[in-house]
Enzyme design. Structure first.
Site, mmCIF file in Angstrom:
data_model
loop_
_atom_site.group_PDB
_atom_site.id
_atom_site.type_symbol
_atom_site.label_atom_id
_atom_site.label_comp_id
_atom_site.label_asym_id
_atom_site.label_seq_id
_atom_site.Cartn_x
_atom_site.Cartn_y
_atom_site.Cartn_z
ATOM 1 N N GLY A 1 -8.297 -18.051 33.027
ATOM 2 C CA GLY A 1 -8.780 -19.423 32.946
ATOM 3 C C GLY A 1 -7.908 -20.339 33.789
ATOM 4 N N GLY A 2 -6.951 -20.994 33.140
ATOM 5 C CA GLY A 2 -6.124 -22.009 33.795
ATOM 6 C C GLY A 2 -5.534 -21.592 35.132
ATOM 7 N N GLU B 1 -15.321 -19.923 23.758
ATOM 8 C CA GLU B 1 -15.626 -21.365 23.710
ATOM 9 C C GLU B 1 -17.114 -21.589 23.468
ATOM 10 O OE1 GLU B 1 -13.683 -22.160 27.414
ATOM 11 O OE2 GLU B 1 -11.770 -21.736 26.448
ATOM 12 N N ASN C 1 -12.356 -17.740 35.517
ATOM 13 C CA ASN C 1 -13.324 -18.581 34.810
ATOM 14 C C ASN C 1 -12.857 -20.034 34.961
ATOM 15 O OD1 ASN C 1 -14.970 -19.912 33.028
ATOM 16 N ND2 ASN C 1 -14.163 -18.917 31.174
ATOM 17 N N TRP C 2 -13.577 -20.774 35.770
ATOM 18 C CA TRP C 2 -13.151 -22.158 36.060
ATOM 19 C C TRP C 2 -13.493 -23.123 34.930
ATOM 20 C CZ3 TRP C 2 -14.793 -23.157 41.882
ATOM 21 C CH2 TRP C 2 -14.136 -22.218 42.698
ATOM 22 N N LYS C 3 -14.230 -22.658 33.944
ATOM 23 C CA LYS C 3 -14.627 -23.512 32.814
ATOM 24 C C LYS C 3 -15.203 -24.836 33.334
ATOM 25 C CE LYS C 3 -11.430 -20.963 29.963
ATOM 26 N NZ LYS C 3 -10.546 -20.889 28.821
ATOM 27 N N GLU D 1 -10.471 -11.211 24.664
ATOM 28 C CA GLU D 1 -9.719 -12.463 24.723
ATOM 29 C C GLU D 1 -9.353 -12.902 23.307
ATOM 30 O OE1 GLU D 1 -10.681 -14.633 28.638
ATOM 31 O OE2 GLU D 1 -12.030 -15.357 27.095
ATOM 32 N N SER E 1 -4.119 -16.743 28.723
ATOM 33 C CA SER E 1 -2.851 -17.143 29.336
ATOM 34 C C SER E 1 -2.299 -16.108 30.321
ATOM 35 C CB SER E 1 -1.812 -17.476 28.257
ATOM 36 O OG SER E 1 -2.263 -18.574 27.479
ATOM 37 N N GLY F 1 -5.516 -20.497 26.692
ATOM 38 C CA GLY F 1 -5.082 -21.845 27.037
ATOM 39 C C GLY F 1 -3.874 -22.319 26.243
ATOM 40 N N HIS G 1 -18.372 -16.098 25.805
ATOM 41 C CA HIS G 1 -16.990 -16.597 25.811
ATOM 42 C C HIS G 1 -16.688 -17.271 24.469
ATOM 43 C CE1 HIS G 1 -13.442 -18.904 26.798
ATOM 44 N NE2 HIS G 1 -13.236 -18.026 27.769
HETATM 45 O O1 G3H Z 1 -11.974 -17.094 30.319
HETATM 46 C C1 G3H Z 1 -10.745 -17.223 30.356
HETATM 47 C C2 G3H Z 1 -9.962 -17.340 29.164
HETATM 48 O O2 G3H Z 1 -10.545 -18.176 28.224
HETATM 49 C C3 G3H Z 1 -8.496 -17.505 29.345
HETATM 50 O O3 G3H Z 1 -8.135 -18.821 29.606
HETATM 51 O O4 G3H Z 1 -6.213 -18.173 31.039
HETATM 52 O O5 G3H Z 1 -6.579 -20.559 30.384
HETATM 53 O O6 G3H Z 1 -5.820 -18.865 28.696
HETATM 54 P P1 G3H Z 1 -6.601 -19.143 29.948
#
Ligand code: G3H
Length: 250
Positions: A234-235, A97, A9-11, A167, A213, A173, A95
């Protein structure tokens, strides 16, 4: 046997040139990975560029959200059919967020999942508890409520195109991953609730991803847990080498 899914997920990151560079790197790094469904979810504006760069690769494309109506006077929204038209096979829905900043509820998640399935997309439906909820001991109640609401009205057959992503919000994050045991406990609970709602065969077949994470260093431990079928990253999905290392966990 459940095919593992590793989804990135590149957000709100990566403009076109950066997105192409990331995907070009990724395509070559994962070309020999077998038996894992790899998915990337860029922002809407780079879907076409990423689709072009994925040409000939088995990596699948996802939207990060969609609306439940197919078309109409809904400024700013994007429909499931439009994601299909842009080359997506998957869409992330609910999600944390979106729940936190954009008013997503279990009811809107449910409408979006149904619309996504109708358009032929696989829905990656996200659930998870906040830190306060975990500390208050209500994790399982929260997960049950989110599953009841999000999956309302779906059949066991519909579930074939649903991937659940667990999640824990406190792990997103933050660098704080749930321990393998904490994640497994939640995943087993989720599978149990799905079994109550839609029957054991559907629950045994549904893929449940862990997110929060995830990095190359912790994916192996997570993937050895019996109810963890992959990761929503994510990150670490923003760099080709780290995402490829996660996708190559086996
Ligand atoms: O969609 C992915 C998640 O929100 C995880 O994000 O891997 O940066 O903690 P993260």
């Amino acid at each position: 046997m459940r095919t593992p899914v590793i989804a990135g997920n590149w957000k709100l990151f990566k403009k076109r040139a950066e997105a192409r560079e990331l995907v070009n790197g990724l395509v070559s790094l994962v070309k020999d990975v077998q038996g894992v469904e790899i998915v990337v979810a860029p922002v809407f504006t780079v879907l076409a560029a990423v689709k072009g760069a994925l040409d000939g690769s088995a990596i699948k494309l996802a939207g990060q959200d969609c609306f439940w109506e197919e078309e109409g006077a809904y400024t700013g929204e994007i429909s499931p059919g439009m994601l299909v038209d842009a080359g997506c096979s998957h869409v992330i829905i609910g999600h944390s967020e979106r729940r936190q900043y954009f008013g997503e509820t279990d009811e809107t998640v449910n409408r979006k999942i149904k619309a996504a399935l109708k358009a032929g997309l696989a829905a990656i439906a996200c659930i998870g508890e906040s830190l306060a909820e975990r500390e208050a001991g209500t994790t399982f109640d929260v997960l049950r409520t989110q599953l009841n609401g999000g999956l309302a009205g779906l059949s066991a057959d519909d579930l074939k195109d649903v991937i659940i992503a667990y999640e824990p919000v406190w792990a997103i994050g933050t660098g704080k991953t749930a321990t393998d045991a904490q994640a497994q406990e939640a995943h087993a609970f989720i599978r149990g609730v799905v079994s109550e709602l839609l029957g054991k065969p559907a629950a045994e077949a549904v893929r449940i991803l862990y997110g929060g994470s995830v990095k190359p260093e912790n994916i192996k431990g997570l993937m050895t847990q019996p109810d963890i079928d992959g990761a929503l990253v994510g990150g670490a999905s923003l760099k080709a080498d780290s995402f490829a290392a996660i996708a190559s966990f086996s």
